[in-house]
Motif scaffolding. Structure first.
Motif, PDB file in Angstrom:
ATOM      1  N   ALA A   1       0.816  -1.217   0.000  1.00  0.00           N
ATOM      2  CA  ALA A   1       0.000   0.000   0.000  1.00  0.00           C
ATOM      3  C   ALA A   1       0.851   1.270   0.000  1.00  0.00           C
ATOM      4  O   ALA A   1       0.304   2.377  -0.033  1.00  0.00           O
ATOM      5  N   LEU A   2       2.182   1.117   0.025  1.00  0.00           N
ATOM      6  CA  LEU A   2       3.057   2.283   0.076  1.00  0.00           C
ATOM      7  C   LEU A   2       3.484   2.714  -1.320  1.00  0.00           C
ATOM      8  O   LEU A   2       3.419   1.949  -2.284  1.00  0.00           O
ATOM      9  N   TYR A   3       3.949   3.962  -1.402  1.00  0.00           N
ATOM     10  CA  TYR A   3       4.533   4.480  -2.640  1.00  0.00           C
ATOM     11  C   TYR A   3       6.050   4.258  -2.592  1.00  0.00           C
ATOM     12  O   TYR A   3       6.633   4.131  -1.510  1.00  0.00           O
ATOM     13  N   PRO A   4       6.708   4.222  -3.749  1.00  0.00           N
ATOM     14  CA  PRO A   4       8.156   3.937  -3.755  1.00  0.00           C
ATOM     15  C   PRO A   4       8.975   4.843  -2.851  1.00  0.00           C
ATOM     16  O   PRO A   4       9.934   4.374  -2.221  1.00  0.00           O
ATOM     17  N   TYR A   5       8.633   6.132  -2.760  1.00  0.00           N
ATOM     18  CA  TYR A   5       9.450   7.045  -1.953  1.00  0.00           C
ATOM     19  C   TYR A   5       9.393   6.711  -0.470  1.00  0.00           C
ATOM     20  O   TYR A   5      10.240   7.168   0.311  1.00  0.00           O
ATOM     21  N   GLN A   6       8.406   5.917  -0.071  1.00  0.00           N
ATOM     22  CA  GLN A   6       8.276   5.553   1.339  1.00  0.00           C
ATOM     23  C   GLN A   6       9.112   4.320   1.710  1.00  0.00           C
ATOM     24  O   GLN A   6       9.101   3.892   2.855  1.00  0.00           O
ATOM     25  N   LEU A   7       9.835   3.771   0.740  1.00  0.00           N
ATOM     26  CA  LEU A   7      10.651   2.590   0.975  1.00  0.00           C
ATOM     27  C   LEU A   7      12.129   2.935   0.931  1.00  0.00           C
ATOM     28  O   LEU A   7      12.542   3.873   0.242  1.00  0.00           O
ATOM     29  N   SER A   8      12.934   2.147   1.646  1.00  0.00           N
ATOM     30  CA  SER A   8      14.389   2.303   1.572  1.00  0.00           C
ATOM     31  C   SER A   8      14.876   1.815   0.212  1.00  0.00           C
ATOM     32  O   SER A   8      14.142   1.165  -0.547  1.00  0.00           O
ATOM     33  N   GLY A   9      16.150   2.114  -0.100  1.00  0.00           N
ATOM     34  CA  GLY A   9      16.721   1.668  -1.363  1.00  0.00           C
ATOM     35  C   GLY A   9      16.688   0.160  -1.517  1.00  0.00           C
ATOM     36  O   GLY A   9      16.380  -0.372  -2.594  1.00  0.00           O
ATOM     37  N   GLY A  10      16.992  -0.567  -0.427  1.00  0.00           N
ATOM     38  CA  GLY A  10      16.972  -2.024  -0.489  1.00  0.00           C
ATOM     39  C   GLY A  10      15.577  -2.569  -0.716  1.00  0.00           C
ATOM     40  O   GLY A  10      15.374  -3.523  -1.479  1.00  0.00           O
ATOM     41  N   MET A  11      14.575  -1.966  -0.070  1.00  0.00           N
ATOM     42  CA  MET A  11      13.192  -2.387  -0.258  1.00  0.00           C
ATOM     43  C   MET A  11      12.719  -2.074  -1.674  1.00  0.00           C
ATOM     44  O   MET A  11      12.002  -2.871  -2.302  1.00  0.00           O
ATOM     45  N   GLN A  12      13.100  -0.910  -2.203  1.00  0.00           N
ATOM     46  CA  GLN A  12      12.754  -0.577  -3.586  1.00  0.00           C
ATOM     47  C   GLN A  12      13.328  -1.612  -4.548  1.00  0.00           C
ATOM     48  O   GLN A  12      12.659  -2.051  -5.483  1.00  0.00           O
ATOM     49  N   GLN A  13      14.591  -2.016  -4.301  1.00  0.00           N
ATOM     50  CA  GLN A  13      15.207  -2.992  -5.195  1.00  0.00           C
ATOM     51  C   GLN A  13      14.505  -4.334  -5.099  1.00  0.00           C
ATOM     52  O   GLN A  13      14.361  -5.044  -6.104  1.00  0.00           O
ATOM     53  N   ARG A  14      14.008  -4.698  -3.937  1.00  0.00           N
ATOM     54  CA  ARG A  14      13.259  -5.943  -3.791  1.00  0.00           C
ATOM     55  C   ARG A  14      11.955  -5.889  -4.582  1.00  0.00           C
ATOM     56  O   ARG A  14      11.533  -6.886  -5.186  1.00  0.00           O
ATOM     57  N   VAL A  15      11.306  -4.727  -4.589  1.00  0.00           N
ATOM     58  CA  VAL A  15      10.073  -4.580  -5.367  1.00  0.00           C
ATOM     59  C   VAL A  15      10.373  -4.729  -6.856  1.00  0.00           C
ATOM     60  O   VAL A  15       9.633  -5.400  -7.590  1.00  0.00           O
ATOM     61  N   VAL A  16      11.463  -4.115  -7.317  1.00  0.00           N
ATOM     62  CA  VAL A  16      11.846  -4.237  -8.725  1.00  0.00           C
ATOM     63  C   VAL A  16      12.142  -5.698  -9.069  1.00  0.00           C
ATOM     64  O   VAL A  16      11.755  -6.194 -10.138  1.00  0.00           O
ATOM     65  N   ILE A  17      12.815  -6.401  -8.169  1.00  0.00           N
ATOM     66  CA  ILE A  17      13.094  -7.824  -8.390  1.00  0.00           C
ATOM     67  C   ILE A  17      11.793  -8.617  -8.430  1.00  0.00           C
ATOM     68  O   ILE A  17      11.618  -9.524  -9.261  1.00  0.00           O
ATOM     69  N   ALA A  18      10.848  -8.285  -7.545  1.00  0.00           N
ATOM     70  CA  ALA A  18       9.544  -8.958  -7.555  1.00  0.00           C
ATOM     71  C   ALA A  18       8.842  -8.760  -8.893  1.00  0.00           C
ATOM     72  O   ALA A  18       8.251  -9.703  -9.452  1.00  0.00           O
ATOM     73  N   MET A  19       8.902  -7.546  -9.435  1.00  0.00           N
ATOM     74  CA  MET A  19       8.290  -7.285 -10.744  1.00  0.00           C
ATOM     75  C   MET A  19       8.979  -8.087 -11.842  1.00  0.00           C
ATOM     76  O   MET A  19       8.327  -8.608 -12.752  1.00  0.00           O
ATOM     77  N   ALA A  20      10.311  -8.190 -11.752  1.00  0.00           N
ATOM     78  CA  ALA A  20      11.057  -8.931 -12.769  1.00  0.00           C
ATOM     79  C   ALA A  20      10.732 -10.424 -12.721  1.00  0.00           C
ATOM     80  O   ALA A  20      10.676 -11.097 -13.755  1.00  0.00           O
ATOM     81  N   LEU A  21      10.498 -10.944 -11.515  1.00  0.00           N
ATOM     82  CA  LEU A  21      10.253 -12.380 -11.363  1.00  0.00           C
ATOM     83  C   LEU A  21       8.785 -12.758 -11.526  1.00  0.00           C
ATOM     84  O   LEU A  21       8.464 -13.949 -11.605  1.00  0.00           O
ATOM     85  N   ALA A  22       7.914 -11.762 -11.577  1.00  0.00           N
ATOM     86  CA  ALA A  22       6.476 -12.037 -11.581  1.00  0.00           C
ATOM     87  C   ALA A  22       6.046 -12.910 -12.758  1.00  0.00           C
ATOM     88  O   ALA A  22       5.099 -13.685 -12.645  1.00  0.00           O
ATOM     89  N   SER A  23       6.712 -12.787 -13.879  1.00  0.00           N
ATOM     90  CA  SER A  23       6.318 -13.573 -15.052  1.00  0.00           C
ATOM     91  C   SER A  23       7.149 -14.837 -15.210  1.00  0.00           C
ATOM     92  O   SER A  23       7.088 -15.484 -16.258  1.00  0.00           O
TER      93      SER A  23
END
Length: 683
Positions: free
Chosen positions: A150-172
């Protein structure tokens, strides 16, 4: 034999520059097998990222595949139609970039961004996509995925942002994951967690990885095979064990020498930087491209261009004399006697004194009662994660940010909180060099103007004396006089940082604050900058406050080290002493997170990817207790005491020193196993 997942066959990629085509990548051939992790390393400008863009056919408009083929699952990506490419991207190939902040949409909640991948590539309905997104966030080790989604990217640390990007990459569920410097911008602790995540996901998802990095220790930890690029060419390739045990190209061996060993100090040896730079791709000669920088070059190297030749079972090298490649460490120059003020520091007045310095922004305590002294000629290293207050402390000392409480004194004389209220001498005595010189050098001014202004303002010189002093500064940082007429955009990153250092020395400062001065540079450039800083210090007896997240660099350069956590110094002492038990549990985790060449990955006492409390909601008691595996009741309620471990070494912790030492020594002993990969005989 299994067919390769990715195959680059004699690939040449060129960029259109006005009327000319410049080859950025030339005749590169490599394969990535299913389930394999292939690392690609080399200096900036060698073609790594261009190659990665070609794998996704993401080349810019002026980028052209001028020869060769890029085959994915047997099909040529550059003959596919646009709809076919869209199906391949995301479905079968995914990419994770260096800066997660620029890869995420700042206006969309992160859960919706991950769910969008499931809707677009998997065809899931809204509710099913949302549930799948939460599952993927759990898979990449994000705690409380419902809250984070429920958060926006700016509310996450750099490491958490990178985990979200990895999640998007692995989603498919891609077959190939392209990782372009995915941990470069992260703290060592966050980097360690991301690397652990990659290892776990490799075993679980069976995806292949093309891992691009300039960090050899990281590549060693993640990859099965490695390719080394130089000036657009693949110059060495082999298994991690083959290349790291016995590199067969002088450039690869030189890269190893540029990296400070974790236990090496400046008094032990001088770092072996690589002379010169990567050649201009628009003006390449006929011989070996590395010849002007090579220590074993011969006449044939200047005349003929070497092809990749076999140097082992699966080992290839683009060198005529690969069997004569120097072992890493054998060419490393010995250091001169490094003058250190450690032994005589108590007899001299401190150059810098901080007394209970605090800094608040509203309710947020960024700095909390910092006491610190730095002696003349000393190098004081400051380490800690992002957000620990290191840069804020540097700005307070420089007068860029006034302290909310406490005092700053230079040579036993209290100074004003802001630089504008300090005297010229006080401003001259404290100078600062920042992480990114691009942001601090005027791109429209020539170096003569940039340095001349600093000389006039800081040293009060004009006319010929100003010009002479500017020329001397350029010579001090080992740049040729002809660069006086150049603008910053004509310089390399290392050259720009040298200009920034020269400007800081314009007024003969007593203290230079170095805020991550080498973290954005290649290891070869980093080595030359560190050597330069030592040379300047030897000549001028200037003191350094050296801020970095690279513990090996800090240990190499520093006389004393302070460890910061959430605005407090939790450990301080001589550099050698800080890295021996007992140390603060936070320091123990920082040390364990550092990837090292030629060593097995140590067991980590605690994962620090659990986000620390923010400055606005500091926990009571010890600020580290929310992440410390050894915290007990007093840690949660009372501020910890300073404990004196001797030799000027102090730790701020409730745990008794003998208990810390016993457990940490035992942990180190269990990790001492034979090295799986050795990098030559290091001096």
């Amino acid at each position: 034999m299994t067919a390769p997942l990715l195959e680059l066959d004699n690939v040449t990629i060129s960029y259109q520059r006005r009327r000319d085509l410049v080859d950025a990548v030339r005749n590169v051939s490599l394969v990535v097998q299913p389930g394999e992790a292939y690392g690609l390393v080399g200096e900036s400008g060698c073609g790594k990222s261009t190659l990665a863009m070609a794998v996704l056919r993401y080349l810019p408009r002026n980028g052209l595949l001028t020869s060769g083929h890029v085959l994915f699952e047997g099909r040529d990506l550059f003959t596919m139609t646009a709809p076919e490419l869209r199906r391949i991207r995301g479905d079968r190939i995914a990419m994770v970039y260096q800066n997660p902040g620029s890869a995420l949409n700042p206006t969309i909640r992160v859960g919706a961004q991950v769910a969008e991948v499931y809707r677009h590539h998997r065809g899931l309905a809204h509710r099913a996509a949302t549930e799948a997104a939460l599952d993927m966030l759990r898979k990449v080790r994000i705690s409380e995925p419902d809250r984070v989604a429920a958060l926006y990217p700016y509310q996450l640390s750099g490491g958490m942002q990178q985990r979200v990007v990895i999640a998007m990459a692995l989603a498919s569920d891609p077959a190939l994951l392209v990782l372009d410097e995915p941990t470069t911008a992260l703290d060592a602790t966050v980097q360690a967690d991301i690397l652990d995540l990659f290892q776990d996901l490799r075993g679980e998802l069976k995806a292949s990885i093309l891992f691009i990095s300039h960090n050899l220790a990281v590549v060693q930890q993640v990859c099965d095979r490695i390719g080394v690029m130089y000036a657009g060419e693949l110059i060495e390739q082999g298994t991690i064990r083959e290349v790291f045990q016995r590199p067969r190209h002088p450039y690869t061996a030189a890269l190893f020498d540029c990296i400070p060993d974790f236990g090496v100090r400046k008094k032990d040896r001088r770092l072996a930087g690589i002379a010169g730079g990567v050649p201009d791709l628009a003006d390449l000669g006929t011989g070996c491209l590395y010849e002007p920088r090579c220590l074993i070059s011969r006449t044939v190297c200047r005349v003929d261009h070497p092809e990749l030749m076999r140097a082992g079972t699966r080992h290839l090298s683009r060198c005529f004399f690969h069997m004569e490649t120097p072992l890493p460490g054998s060419a490393a120059p010995l250091a001169g006697v490094a003058q250190s003020p450690e032994n005589g520091r108590s007899d001299r007045l401190p150059l810098l004194s901080l007394n209970k310095v605090g800094r608040r922004f509203g309710k947020a305590h960024i700095l909390d009662e910092i006491d610190l002294e730095i002696a003349p000629g000393e190098t004081f290293g400051l380490v800690g994660e992002s957000g620990s207050g290191k840069s804020t402390l540097a700005k307070v000392i420089a007068g860029l940010v006034p302290p909310s409480t406490g005092t700053v004194a230079l040579n036993n004389e209290r100074v004003a909180g802001t630089a504008s209220r300090r005297t010229r001498r006080q401003r001259r005595d404290v100078q600062m060099v920042f992480q990114t010189p691009d942001a601090t050098l005027n791109p429209k001014k020539r170096l003569a103007s940039i340095l001349g202004r600093a000389v006039r303002v800081l040293a009060g010189l004009t006319g010929r004396r100003k010009r002479d002093r500017s020329s001397a500064l350029l010579a001090d940082v080992q740049l040729p006089p002809k660069m006086m007429t150049a603008t910053p955009d004509r310089l390399s990153g290392g050259q720009r940082q040298r200009v920034a250092i020269a400007r800081a020395f314009a007024g003969d400062p007593k203290l230079v604050i170095l805020d991550e001065p080498t973290s954005a540079l290649d290891v070869s450039v980093q080595a030359s900058i560190l050597n330069l800083l030592l040379d300047l210090q030897r000549e001028s007896e200037v003191a350094y406050l050296f801020i970095s997240h690279d513990l090996a660099v800090v240990r190499y350069l520093s006389d004393r080290i302070g460890v910061m956590y959430l605005g407090e110094i939790v450990e301080i002492g001589p550099a050698e002493r800080v890295f021996r038990p007992p140390f603060h549990p936070y320091t123990q985790s920082l040390i364990a997170a550092v990837p090292r060449l030629g060593t097995e990955k140590p067991a980590r006492p605690v994962s620090l990817d659990v986000a620390p409390s923010g400055p606005a909601d500091r926990p009571s008691g010890c600020p580290f207790h929310t992440r410390c595996p050894r915290a007990y009741d007093p840690c949660r309620t009372e501020a910890p005491p300073w404990r004196d471990a001797g030799e000027g070494y102090m730790i701020r912790c409730w745990i008794a020193l003998d208990a810390l030492e016993a457990s940490q020594t035992a942990a180190l002993r269990t990790r001492r196993k034979p090295d799986p990969v050795r990098v030559g005989p290091r001096p």
